[in-house]
Scaffold this active site. Structure first.
Site, mmCIF file in Angstrom:
data_model
loop_
_atom_site.group_PDB
_atom_site.id
_atom_site.type_symbol
_atom_site.label_atom_id
_atom_site.label_comp_id
_atom_site.label_asym_id
_atom_site.label_seq_id
_atom_site.Cartn_x
_atom_site.Cartn_y
_atom_site.Cartn_z
ATOM 1 N N ASN A 37 12.377 -58.180 11.991
ATOM 2 C CA ASN A 37 13.116 -56.439 12.135
ATOM 3 C C ASN A 37 14.124 -55.979 11.081
ATOM 4 O O ASN A 37 14.934 -57.263 10.597
ATOM 5 C CB ASN A 37 13.408 -56.877 13.737
ATOM 6 C CG ASN A 37 14.864 -57.519 14.010
ATOM 7 O OD1 ASN A 37 14.269 -59.049 13.372
ATOM 8 N ND2 ASN A 37 15.409 -56.645 14.981
ATOM 9 N N CYS A 48 10.434 -53.235 13.565
ATOM 10 C CA CYS A 48 10.317 -54.510 14.183
ATOM 11 C C CYS A 48 9.810 -55.360 13.820
ATOM 12 O O CYS A 48 9.300 -55.196 12.589
ATOM 13 C CB CYS A 48 9.515 -53.925 15.316
ATOM 14 S SG CYS A 48 10.147 -53.425 16.891
ATOM 15 N N GLU A 50 6.978 -57.390 14.096
ATOM 16 C CA GLU A 50 5.803 -56.983 14.025
ATOM 17 C C GLU A 50 5.953 -56.348 12.878
ATOM 18 O O GLU A 50 4.367 -56.674 12.525
ATOM 19 C CB GLU A 50 5.211 -57.219 15.259
ATOM 20 C CG GLU A 50 5.129 -58.133 16.573
ATOM 21 C CD GLU A 50 6.799 -57.357 17.596
ATOM 22 O OE1 GLU A 50 7.776 -57.068 16.789
ATOM 23 O OE2 GLU A 50 6.802 -58.166 18.540
ATOM 24 N N CYS A 84 4.864 -51.500 19.194
ATOM 25 C CA CYS A 84 4.470 -52.599 18.475
ATOM 26 C C CYS A 84 2.587 -53.131 19.091
ATOM 27 O O CYS A 84 2.437 -53.702 18.325
ATOM 28 C CB CYS A 84 5.193 -53.638 18.329
ATOM 29 S SG CYS A 84 6.250 -53.186 17.428
HETATM 30 N N1 THU Z 1 12.213 -55.931 17.900
HETATM 31 C C1 THU Z 1 11.518 -56.475 17.565
HETATM 32 O O1 THU Z 1 11.102 -56.830 16.565
HETATM 33 N N2 THU Z 1 10.083 -56.735 17.876
HETATM 34 C C2 THU Z 1 10.012 -56.410 18.837
HETATM 35 O O2 THU Z 1 9.007 -57.119 19.579
HETATM 36 C C3 THU Z 1 11.263 -56.441 19.896
HETATM 37 C C4 THU Z 1 12.571 -55.709 19.462
HETATM 38 C C5 THU Z 1 13.877 -55.691 17.514
HETATM 39 C C6 THU Z 1 14.181 -54.597 17.297
HETATM 40 C C7 THU Z 1 15.333 -54.117 17.443
HETATM 41 O O3 THU Z 1 15.695 -55.026 16.247
HETATM 42 C C8 THU Z 1 15.837 -55.281 18.247
HETATM 43 O O4 THU Z 1 14.722 -56.408 18.041
HETATM 44 C C9 THU Z 1 16.254 -55.338 19.546
HETATM 45 O O5 THU Z 1 14.764 -53.991 20.492
#
Ligand code: THU
Length: 127
Positions: A37, A48, A50, A84
């Site tokens: 992320n 995110c 993903e 995502c």
């Molecule tokens: N986040 C992800 O990278 N992937 C996910 O599937 C859920 C959330 C990240 C986004 C943000 O930077 C942090 O987690 C908190 O929400």
């Protein structure tokens, strides 16, 4: 895949949430694509893990996701957010496995179809 996701997680830019996430996609070609992320001072602009992995995969020329893994450090499993799920569905199938991992390893496995039933996809756009 878990190792690659963990390596990406270690590079996460998450100074605001302090919630680091790593993702790894296995393409149909066999190649692995990892991402973390990438948050932003303008909070909604954050990306995110993903999405980072998908962008890397597409830039490298792969278009088909065969397996998905998400690694996080929290006490709870970290299922892909709604955005995502839609982004993954563009390049995966309902039966594509999704593995959710924590520091101790695999926590649970599911499929993209279970995470995103009745998905909006390219078929809907056909006249
Ligand atoms: N986040 C992800 O990278 N992937 C996910 O599937 C859920 C959330 C990240 C986004 C943000 O930077 C942090 O987690 C908190 O929400």
């Amino acid at each position: 895949m878990l190792e690659a996701a963990r390596r990406a997680l270690a590079n996460a830019h998450a100074p605001y949430s302090r919630f680091r996430v790593g993702a790894c996609l296995r393409a149909a070609s066999g190649r692995l694509y990892a991402g973390c992320n990438v948050e932003n001072a303008a909070y909604p602009v954050g990306q995110c893990a993903e999405a980072t992995a998908i962008g890397t995969m597409v830039a490298a020329g792969d278009r088909e996701i065969a397996e998905i893994l998400v690694a996080s450090e929290g006490a709870e499993i970290c299922p892909p957010c709604g955005r995502c799920r839609q982004q993954l569905a563009e390049f995966a199938r309902p039966e594509t496995p999704v593995h959710l991992c924590g520091p101790e390893g695999l926590r649970t496995s599911t499929t993209l179809g279970d995470l995103l039933p009745l998905a909006f996809g390219r078929d809907v756009l056909r006249p």
